[in-house]
Scaffold this motif. Structure first.
Motif, mmCIF file in Angstrom:
data_model
loop_
_atom_site.group_PDB
_atom_site.id
_atom_site.type_symbol
_atom_site.label_atom_id
_atom_site.label_comp_id
_atom_site.label_asym_id
_atom_site.label_seq_id
_atom_site.Cartn_x
_atom_site.Cartn_y
_atom_site.Cartn_z
ATOM 1 N N GLU A 165 1.080 -1.122 0.208
ATOM 2 C CA GLU A 165 0.039 0.239 0.380
ATOM 3 C C GLU A 165 0.517 1.142 0.258
ATOM 4 O O GLU A 165 0.598 2.047 -0.904
ATOM 5 C CB GLU A 165 -0.776 -0.114 1.267
ATOM 6 C CG GLU A 165 -2.222 -1.077 1.388
ATOM 7 C CD GLU A 165 -3.359 -0.732 2.225
ATOM 8 O OE1 GLU A 165 -2.326 -0.819 3.065
ATOM 9 O OE2 GLU A 165 -3.844 -1.170 2.331
ATOM 10 N N SER A 208 -5.350 2.951 -1.062
ATOM 11 C CA SER A 208 -4.050 2.651 0.219
ATOM 12 C C SER A 208 -3.918 3.376 1.299
ATOM 13 O O SER A 208 -3.104 3.679 1.496
ATOM 14 C CB SER A 208 -2.919 3.133 -1.340
ATOM 15 O OG SER A 208 -2.605 4.200 -1.558
ATOM 16 N N GLY A 237 -3.899 2.223 4.728
ATOM 17 C CA GLY A 237 -2.606 1.714 4.881
ATOM 18 C C GLY A 237 -1.132 2.599 5.023
ATOM 19 O O GLY A 237 -0.235 2.425 6.305
#
Length: 391
Positions: free
Chosen positions: A65, A266, A269
């Protein structure tokens, strides 16, 4: 006869000059080849375009990520710039008012796409932070940089006071619209009934804000267009054909959509990996990407002393986010069955109110200098630092 003969050479000379000028004008008309060349040399950021396919690849192959976020973050920078270039090319074929409107609209396309994609993932806090961050970065960072860098080249810069005062009034309406749902949340006891109340008020307010925005467009472009006309002459000529500029606009928008989707996926993350709050990511990092186009355009036009266009992009962009993108996100949440409201947290609401008051006090006189730019930039740094340190 002698009298008539004395005028004939002058006429011939004038005709020759006219023909030369028309030939020169025809020579400068952009072609497809010169348009492509203009795209290639449009920005020093173009070398970052390699990150666009890499970012999409990272998302498809499910790389880490952090890698996905970084690749797509850098991919959006040149894409936002190219969006701005294409829009500016089309804007050159219109007047400054419609040009500023085009710049602000397509400049905010990145924010709108990122926000709707994040909503679809249920990241309501990130969406609220990114919308507030976009308003603040345009109002404080972009406008501040325009005032500062423009002020370094020109001792004092004047702009349309009437347009600025209209913007100031609309900003206060927006603040009112955000304050009421937030205040209801603070006053009412926490519970399901309060949540339903805030959601209902937010959705109703979103519709009202959209109506106000449409009426503002009618006021600006139709009934009172003369109030927004600028005495500045536009000397720049288009570097691209309309077809190439439109094609660039469409292609940039499609790539922005693809890269933004993987960027949003992402966020959670990288928030954990870098120990950053989702609010900071939404408030500071995402608007940097989204506002790249407006930032560059607003600052360069301010340095050329075209302050009406610069103000139109920076302030107009903030206003469009507040009156158009924010209501669209609330309504998109309604459609997606996601409880997106206008109830921002106490800190965010206070920052929004004070930022609008500070900005309004500086633009209401229709004149700017570099010190006013420093004030706005200083305010933005304080806001960013605060959210960086808040856990």
């Amino acid at each position: 006869m002698a009298h008539n003969g004395s005028h004939r050479p002058l006429d011939s000379a004038d005709e020759r000059t006219s023909l030369l000028e028309s030939a020169e004008g025809a020579h400068h008309q952009p072609t497809v080849a010169s348009s492509i060349k203009a795209i290639v040399f449009a920005s020093h950021l173009n070398w970052l375009l390699i990150f666009s396919p890499l970012g999409i690849l990272a998302g498809l192959l499910q790389w880490s990520e952090q890698t996905t976020f970084i690749l797509n973050f850098f991919a959006l920078l040149p894409l936002a710039k190219l969006l701005g270039v294409a829009t500016e090319e089309l804007a050159l074929r219109t007047n400054q008012t419609i040009g500023a409107l085009l710049n602000a609209t397509f400049g905010n396309l990145v924010e709108a796409i990122v926000a709707v994609l994040a909503l679809n993932s249920g990241l309501i806090k990130v969406v609220q932070a990114s919308l507030l961050g976009s308003i603040l970065s345009n109002m404080l960072l972009v406008l501040g940089a325009s005032f500062f860098l423009g002020g370094l080249y020109h001792k004092s810069q004047k702009f349309n006071a009437t347009a600025a005062q209209t913007s100031a009034s609309l900003f206060m309406v927006t603040v009112l619209a955000i304050l009421i749902p937030a205040a209801l949340g603070w006053q009412q006891p926490v519970g399901e009934e309060t949540d339903k109340l805030i959601l209902g008020v937010s959705r109703g307010t979103a519709i009202v804000l959209l109506f106000v925005y449409v009426m503002y467009l009618l006021f600006q472009l139709k009934t009172h267009a003369e109030l927004f006309e600028s005495p500045e002459d536009e000397t720049e000529e288009p570097q691209m054909t309309p077809v190439v500029a439109t094609g660039l606009l469409i292609l940039s928008t499609l790539l922005v959509s693809a890269n933004a989707e993987y960027l949003v996926d992402s966020i959670e993350g990288i928030s954990e990996a870098w120990h950053l709050s989702e609010t900071f990511v939404g408030l500071v990092l995402l608007p940097i990407v989204g506002n790249a186009a407006e930032h560059v355009t607003a600052v360069t036009t301010a340095m050329k002393n075209k302050m009406d266009l610069s103000i139109g992009i920076a302030v107009g962009s903030s206003m469009q986010i507040a009156l158009l993108v924010v209501p669209i996100c609330v309504i998109a949440g309604w459609i997606l069955n996601v409880p997106m409201t206008l109830a921002f947290g106490p800190v965010e609401t206070v920052i929004m109110l004070v930022s609008v008051l500070v900005t309004n006090s500086l633009i209401v006189d229709g004149e700017s200098n570099w010190l006013e730019g420093i004030m706005l930039l200083g305010a933005y740094v304080v806001v960013a630092l605060s959210f960086f340190l808040i856990p």
